[in-house]
Design an enzyme around this catalytic site. Sequence first.
Site, PDB file in Angstrom:
ATOM      1  N   ARG A   1       0.847  -1.178   0.000  1.00 29.09           N
ATOM      2  CA  ARG A   1       0.000   0.000   0.000  1.00 29.09           C
ATOM      3  C   ARG A   1       0.885   1.231   0.000  1.00 29.09           C
ATOM      4  O   ARG A   1       1.989   1.219   0.562  1.00 29.09           O
ATOM      5  CB  ARG A   1      -0.922   0.047   1.243  1.00 29.09           C
TER       6      ARG A   1
ATOM      7  N   GLU B   1      -2.155   8.031  -4.035  1.00 25.46           N
ATOM      8  CA  GLU B   1      -2.531   7.625  -5.394  1.00 25.46           C
ATOM      9  C   GLU B   1      -4.016   7.922  -5.667  1.00 25.46           C
ATOM     10  O   GLU B   1      -4.825   7.901  -4.741  1.00 25.46           O
ATOM     11  CB  GLU B   1      -2.218   6.138  -5.623  1.00 25.46           C
TER      12      GLU B   1
ATOM     13  N   HIS C   1      -1.041   0.451  -9.699  1.00 20.60           N
ATOM     14  CA  HIS C   1      -1.798  -0.392  -8.766  1.00 20.60           C
ATOM     15  C   HIS C   1      -2.533  -1.506  -9.508  1.00 20.60           C
ATOM     16  O   HIS C   1      -3.764  -1.636  -9.419  1.00 20.60           O
ATOM     17  CB  HIS C   1      -2.774   0.460  -7.957  1.00 20.60           C
TER      18      HIS C   1
END
Length: 333
Positions: free
Chosen positions: A243, A272, A290
């Site tokens: 993360r 993000e 991601h």
Amino acid sequence: MSDAKRPRVLVARRVFDSVVQRLGVHFEVETNAGDTVWSKAELIARLQGKSGAFITGSERIDAEVLDACPQLKAVCNMAVGYNNIDLAACNARGVLASNTPDVLTETTADFGFALMMAAARRMAESEHFLRRGEWSKWAYDMFSGADVHGATLGILGMGRIGRAIARRGHLGFGMPVIYHNRSRVAPELEAEVGASYVSKDELLAQADHLVIVLPYSADSHHAIGAAELARMKSSATLTNIARGGIVDDAALAQALAERRIAAAGLDVFEGEPKLNPALLTVPNVVLTPHIASASVRTRLAMADLAADNLIATLTGGTPPTALNPQVLSALRG
């Protein structure tokens, strides 16, 4: 049952049509066909009158949202990580929360290993060089990187995905595996992947390729910062598929620019989809948006599992991957 009597649910982001159709058998479903990332106020407005929500990492479910939507009974996350859900707030208000573990483990481990290899072998740097038309001759040291086979694989966070990466390294590439975790895993699990438990300082100092697979929490925020990067080998790589926020991206960009570590591979970022602009200025980093779990089969399995949790919770069943199953009795009382 007429739509007026059926529970109403919100699907907060665009997902597979087959999943929406499954939900439609049981519920009146509101979708987000435009795939808009809603503000908190917009999310609250959309959740009015809804008994359940199918959410992704884009939606933050906290006390403010729950208090504004007192009819909400279930929030089902299409992700294994759930730092976007305030679990304590859900517990206090009797709201069932769920995630989607296991179904994405192998796909995410595949990608994490690929990202680590791309960083080690300087794939992004060399591709950009080629695309710029700069390749004019062979040279013995052109984009020479680091070997993966036989190198020491370090893993920070030895959960399902960490163990899957360790297995790939140990069995597929003959890598000695070291790891650090909040608690040591069972000896038989260590033996399966040839892993040795070490302190965090030893992990940083010894790893040739460090892969971050920690869950995000207040305790893990900036677990890798300037001080930790300074302990790593100058020849080492760092890969983050966990993360954003676990790695201090600004400190990492500086360490890469100064070649204090050799390279990095990043699939997640602080804040993000925005990212620290300094990361775009250094050549020795591989950046992906991601997508570690993004195979069609795995994303469908994640969506189906989130739907399974939502359907079970609101129709009297047992949600398969509830994060707080203790609230079910109160929900149905």
